[in-house]
Design a protein around this motif. Sequence first.
Motif, PDB file in Angstrom:
ATOM      1  N   GLY A  30      34.482  36.958  48.242  1.00 17.79           N
ATOM      2  CA  GLY A  30      35.506  37.982  47.712  1.00 17.79           C
ATOM      3  C   GLY A  30      36.308  37.375  46.532  1.00 17.79           C
ATOM      4  N   LEU A  31      37.554  38.135  46.312  1.00 16.95           N
ATOM      5  CA  LEU A  31      38.293  37.551  45.126  1.00 16.95           C
ATOM      6  C   LEU A  31      39.436  37.055  45.740  1.00 16.95           C
ATOM      7  CD1 LEU A  31      37.586  40.516  42.742  1.00 16.95           C
ATOM      8  CD2 LEU A  31      37.063  38.258  42.238  1.00 16.95           C
ATOM      9  N   CYS A  32      40.169  35.990  45.277  1.00 13.26           N
ATOM     10  CA  CYS A  32      41.589  35.747  45.407  1.00 13.26           C
ATOM     11  C   CYS A  32      42.383  36.033  44.222  1.00 13.26           C
ATOM     12  CB  CYS A  32      41.699  34.054  45.523  1.00 13.26           C
ATOM     13  SG  CYS A  32      41.228  33.104  44.035  1.00 13.26           S
ATOM     14  N   GLY A  33      43.731  35.701  44.287  1.00 17.84           N
ATOM     15  CA  GLY A  33      44.551  36.429  43.306  1.00 17.84           C
ATOM     16  C   GLY A  33      44.280  36.137  41.775  1.00 17.84           C
ATOM     17  N   SER A  34      44.040  34.999  41.501  1.00 16.99           N
ATOM     18  CA  SER A  34      43.571  34.339  40.114  1.00 16.99           C
ATOM     19  C   SER A  34      42.296  35.113  39.563  1.00 16.99           C
ATOM     20  CB  SER A  34      43.499  32.820  39.972  1.00 16.99           C
ATOM     21  OG  SER A  34      42.603  32.217  40.955  1.00 16.99           O
ATOM     22  N   GLY A  35      41.292  35.024  40.525  1.00 18.58           N
ATOM     23  CA  GLY A  35      39.972  36.070  40.334  1.00 18.58           C
ATOM     24  C   GLY A  35      40.148  37.258  39.946  1.00 18.58           C
ATOM     25  N   ILE A  36      41.056  38.014  40.680  1.00 14.94           N
ATOM     26  CA  ILE A  36      41.469  39.520  40.550  1.00 14.94           C
ATOM     27  C   ILE A  36      42.021  39.465  39.097  1.00 14.94           C
ATOM     28  CG2 ILE A  36      42.676  41.339  41.343  1.00 14.94           C
ATOM     29  CD1 ILE A  36      42.548  40.095  44.195  1.00 14.94           C
ATOM     30  N   ILE A  37      43.138  38.724  38.742  1.00 15.69           N
ATOM     31  CA  ILE A  37      43.498  38.636  37.631  1.00 15.69           C
ATOM     32  C   ILE A  37      42.583  38.738  36.481  1.00 15.69           C
ATOM     33  CG2 ILE A  37      45.202  37.632  35.704  1.00 15.69           C
ATOM     34  CD1 ILE A  37      46.724  36.787  38.287  1.00 15.69           C
ATOM     35  N   ASP A  38      41.588  37.727  36.538  1.00 18.06           N
ATOM     36  CA  ASP A  38      40.347  37.380  35.454  1.00 18.06           C
ATOM     37  C   ASP A  38      39.518  38.705  35.358  1.00 18.06           C
ATOM     38  OD1 ASP A  38      41.477  35.085  34.845  1.00 18.06           O
ATOM     39  OD2 ASP A  38      39.599  33.902  35.541  1.00 18.06           O
ATOM     40  N   VAL A  39      39.246  39.269  36.514  1.00 22.33           N
ATOM     41  CA  VAL A  39      38.283  40.228  36.568  1.00 22.33           C
ATOM     42  C   VAL A  39      38.608  41.679  36.010  1.00 22.33           C
ATOM     43  CG1 VAL A  39      37.023  42.049  38.285  1.00 22.33           C
ATOM     44  CG2 VAL A  39      36.869  39.449  38.597  1.00 22.33           C
ATOM     45  N   ILE A  40      39.894  41.841  36.289  1.00 21.45           N
ATOM     46  CA  ILE A  40      40.339  43.170  35.838  1.00 21.45           C
ATOM     47  C   ILE A  40      40.767  43.004  34.124  1.00 21.45           C
ATOM     48  CG2 ILE A  40      42.506  44.710  35.694  1.00 21.45           C
ATOM     49  CD1 ILE A  40      42.805  44.417  38.488  1.00 21.45           C
ATOM     50  N   ALA A  41      41.006  41.821  33.773  1.00 22.09           N
ATOM     51  CA  ALA A  41      41.473  41.570  32.506  1.00 22.09           C
ATOM     52  C   ALA A  41      40.051  41.740  31.775  1.00 22.09           C
ATOM     53  CB  ALA A  41      42.159  39.993  32.182  1.00 22.09           C
ATOM     54  N   GLY A 100      45.393  38.769  47.934  1.00 23.26           N
ATOM     55  CA  GLY A 100      43.964  39.359  48.309  1.00 23.26           C
ATOM     56  C   GLY A 100      44.203  40.753  49.128  1.00 23.26           C
ATOM     57  N   GLY A 101      45.367  40.882  49.557  1.00 19.00           N
ATOM     58  CA  GLY A 101      45.645  42.301  50.447  1.00 19.00           C
ATOM     59  C   GLY A 101      45.566  43.362  49.354  1.00 19.00           C
ATOM     60  N   ASP A 102      45.332  44.746  50.067  1.00 21.83           N
ATOM     61  CA  ASP A 102      45.202  45.914  49.224  1.00 21.83           C
ATOM     62  C   ASP A 102      44.163  45.882  48.354  1.00 21.83           C
ATOM     63  OD1 ASP A 102      47.222  46.994  50.899  1.00 21.83           O
ATOM     64  OD2 ASP A 102      48.789  46.578  49.013  1.00 21.83           O
ATOM     65  N   ILE A 103      43.130  44.941  48.368  1.00 24.28           N
ATOM     66  CA  ILE A 103      42.216  44.778  47.537  1.00 24.28           C
ATOM     67  C   ILE A 103      40.714  44.701  48.637  1.00 24.28           C
ATOM     68  CG2 ILE A 103      40.819  43.551  45.657  1.00 24.28           C
ATOM     69  CD1 ILE A 103      43.643  44.759  44.883  1.00 24.28           C
ATOM     70  N   SER A 104      39.845  45.735  48.427  1.00 22.70           N
ATOM     71  CA  SER A 104      38.746  46.016  49.210  1.00 22.70           C
ATOM     72  C   SER A 104      38.007  44.654  49.373  1.00 22.70           C
ATOM     73  CB  SER A 104      37.863  47.036  48.838  1.00 22.70           C
ATOM     74  OG  SER A 104      37.468  46.612  47.801  1.00 22.70           O
ATOM     75  N   CYS A 105      37.828  43.594  48.320  1.00 19.11           N
ATOM     76  CA  CYS A 105      37.157  42.539  48.610  1.00 19.11           C
ATOM     77  C   CYS A 105      38.137  41.161  48.385  1.00 19.11           C
ATOM     78  CB  CYS A 105      36.022  42.442  47.589  1.00 19.11           C
ATOM     79  SG  CYS A 105      36.780  42.448  45.637  1.00 19.11           S
ATOM     80  N   GLY A 106      39.372  41.390  48.552  1.00 19.37           N
ATOM     81  CA  GLY A 106      40.426  40.477  48.260  1.00 19.37           C
ATOM     82  C   GLY A 106      40.372  39.410  49.284  1.00 19.37           C
ATOM     83  N   MET A 107      40.809  38.376  49.225  1.00 19.50           N
ATOM     84  CA  MET A 107      40.977  37.166  50.259  1.00 19.50           C
ATOM     85  C   MET A 107      41.979  36.299  49.715  1.00 19.50           C
ATOM     86  SD  MET A 107      37.193  35.414  49.818  1.00 19.50           S
ATOM     87  CE  MET A 107      37.727  34.108  50.766  1.00 19.50           C
ATOM     88  N   ARG A 108      42.435  35.400  50.733  1.00 16.39           N
ATOM     89  CA  ARG A 108      43.433  34.338  50.016  1.00 16.39           C
ATOM     90  C   ARG A 108      42.376  33.263  49.473  1.00 16.39           C
ATOM     91  NH1 ARG A 108      44.546  29.892  53.205  1.00 16.39           N
ATOM     92  NH2 ARG A 108      43.325  29.652  55.161  1.00 16.39           N
ATOM     93  N   ALA A 109      42.959  32.308  48.862  1.00 17.48           N
ATOM     94  CA  ALA A 109      42.353  31.084  48.013  1.00 17.48           C
ATOM     95  C   ALA A 109      41.821  30.185  48.766  1.00 17.48           C
ATOM     96  CB  ALA A 109      43.236  30.717  46.964  1.00 17.48           C
ATOM     97  N   THR A 110      40.680  30.470  49.449  1.00 17.82           N
ATOM     98  CA  THR A 110      40.044  29.564  50.381  1.00 17.82           C
ATOM     99  C   THR A 110      38.577  29.571  49.930  1.00 17.82           C
ATOM    100  OG1 THR A 110      39.970  28.728  52.523  1.00 17.82           O
ATOM    101  CG2 THR A 110      39.730  31.247  52.366  1.00 17.82           C
ATOM    102  N   ASP A 111      37.827  28.871  50.834  1.00 10.52           N
ATOM    103  CA  ASP A 111      36.183  28.766  50.683  1.00 10.52           C
ATOM    104  C   ASP A 111      35.690  30.132  50.346  1.00 10.52           C
ATOM    105  OD1 ASP A 111      36.721  26.051  50.628  1.00 10.52           O
ATOM    106  OD2 ASP A 111      35.636  25.811  52.483  1.00 10.52           O
TER     107      ASP A 111
END
Length: 662
Positions: free
Chosen positions: A472-483, A432-443
Amino acid sequence: MLSYGAAPIYKKEKGRVPMFKVTFKFGSGEDVTTFAQEGENLLDVARKTNVAIDAPCGGNASCGKCKVKLVDGELDSPKTRHISDEEYGNGWRLACVSKIMGDVAVEVPDIASAYRSRMKVADLSSKEEIAIFENAKNDLEAAGLALTNSMEILEISMEVPSLDDTMPDNERLVRAIKKQTGATSVRLPYQVLTKMARVFRDSHFEVRCVARTSSAGDIFVYDVYPKDAEVVIGGLAIDIGTTTVSALLINMLTGEIIGKASAGNGQIRYGADVINRIIESMKPGGSKKLQEAIIEETINPLIEQMCRASGFLPEHIYRMAVAANTTMNHLMAGMEGDPIRMEPYIPTFYKTNSLFASDIGIHINRDAHIIIAPNIGSYVGGDITAGTLVSMLWNRPEFSLFIDLGTNGELVFGNSDFMMSCACSAGPAFEGGDISCGMRATDGAIEACTIDKKTMDPSYSVIGKEGEKPIGLCGSGIIDVIAELFRTGIINPKGKFVREGKRVRHDEYGMGSYVLAFEEEAGSVKDVEINEVDIDNFIRAKGAIFSAIRTMLASIDFEVEMIDDVYVAGGIGSGINMENAVRIGMFPDIPIEKFHYIGNSSLAGAYTMLLSRDAERKCYDLASNMTYLELSTVPSYMDEFVACCFIPHTDTSLFPSSVQES
């Protein structure tokens, strides 16, 4: 500048700096108030007050994630490139460039504090929560490693003292233990000596001892109890990630998991990556601040929470295993980290058996020994050694690739004959870092997403209770959104927006963004959106992973087609959509069935090291025999990296299955 006539606590006098009231407001309504000097930096004030404001860049104004909203009072805060004119007019400021000028109140949005979200204690009735640890035990046992450790309960009976037998208590216990076990030596620490007199006499000199037997036959006694006392030997396994810390509380004799919890790493407010934290640690008092952030603010509260939830006493935890990267190990131990980042990159230790709980202030039994999974290199740490242990690469003839996705991307390739490792600087994007809406995988984190090609509307799943709104988006969500943005033609291979619609915006500079959730749909005070800078940051992160894979394989004359299995680890969500990871060029384009997501392998490795003496020895053996490749010394690596900074790659023939929808 918004100002509401703030007044200082007292008038400014010669040689006296005015103090002002600073209030941090949260959506939960739990405001935090402190006092600060005139001219003091707002982010520094937040750090001192233990208020969580995300600043992955360490506070140098380059990431733009420490946005807060000025709701009352006065700040000296210039407009930056991360804040639009409209946002600035509405009171949005970067905390890291804001100075206190008077009484002030700022709102901290959920996304700014999401990395330090509330601690999560796992529901152990869920099979999913404990499956990885059960599988690790079964795999190691199948490989011939015994699930036994050096901890035991000794039932000891002694002669009751008399005028004819005046031997002191400590010698009486030592003699009885030697007679019963054949031990060559017995050690009794201070806390055992202080309680022996009462325990012995209350139990008529029949006791139960919590003890550890070394390979040389020496016995260390941690505790003594009356003969009829119920004794459980607790063990603590910790995975110290750069972003997230996870822990297990276990019964050392049975392997039963008593508690499981996770929380954000308290050090993150000093920077999202290890380099920024090392730099911070070298400032006056910095090393102590970093150590307190991980121990006092993170590990000890995790222990307290797990023990409270399970009715377990922290002093009954007699052993601890840690799996962490090299820098986290040093900062936890209060050791200087600067040599790790400076050529020739030499840490204080790769492996050590010298730490005990009382040395660094861990709130468990003070004599508990801390086992640290051995590091392999300055940037390949014990978390990778522990992960490799449970991935079972070392026990298979097939060629397997182990990938740990975290703030750094670490790789291990090999089989039962050889193993090679390397690390690439992927940055904190996967967490989630370096991503404006990024966050860790939590609620509140979007962990999976699809996008309709015609309407461009998203459908997503959010971590948390049913109906949880996204923040926000966690890591797996960022992968999905960009894909999905790429698959549906909303962005081009460079990550630029090429379609228009209600969810696609462009700011005054022409930078595009995609809105996943408008403010009324979100659980935050702002829209949840991902922009071209975010996508560019993630393209570099995924490029670092794939270029590292290609470079490492090329160094031993392997092609990606020769990989039999890929094991992906890391707590970036409930799981990675492997097809999407291939689509964006992060993983090699090989059959999807070869990919396996194994979750937090670092914590699983620490658990098995705690439970099994054989596993602990095997972990040391793996570290000693693994070849470490320093990518910066490979001339072709940078060329590979540049070629990867495209979706999916500049050479599309490497990704025949990765195409946009027509």
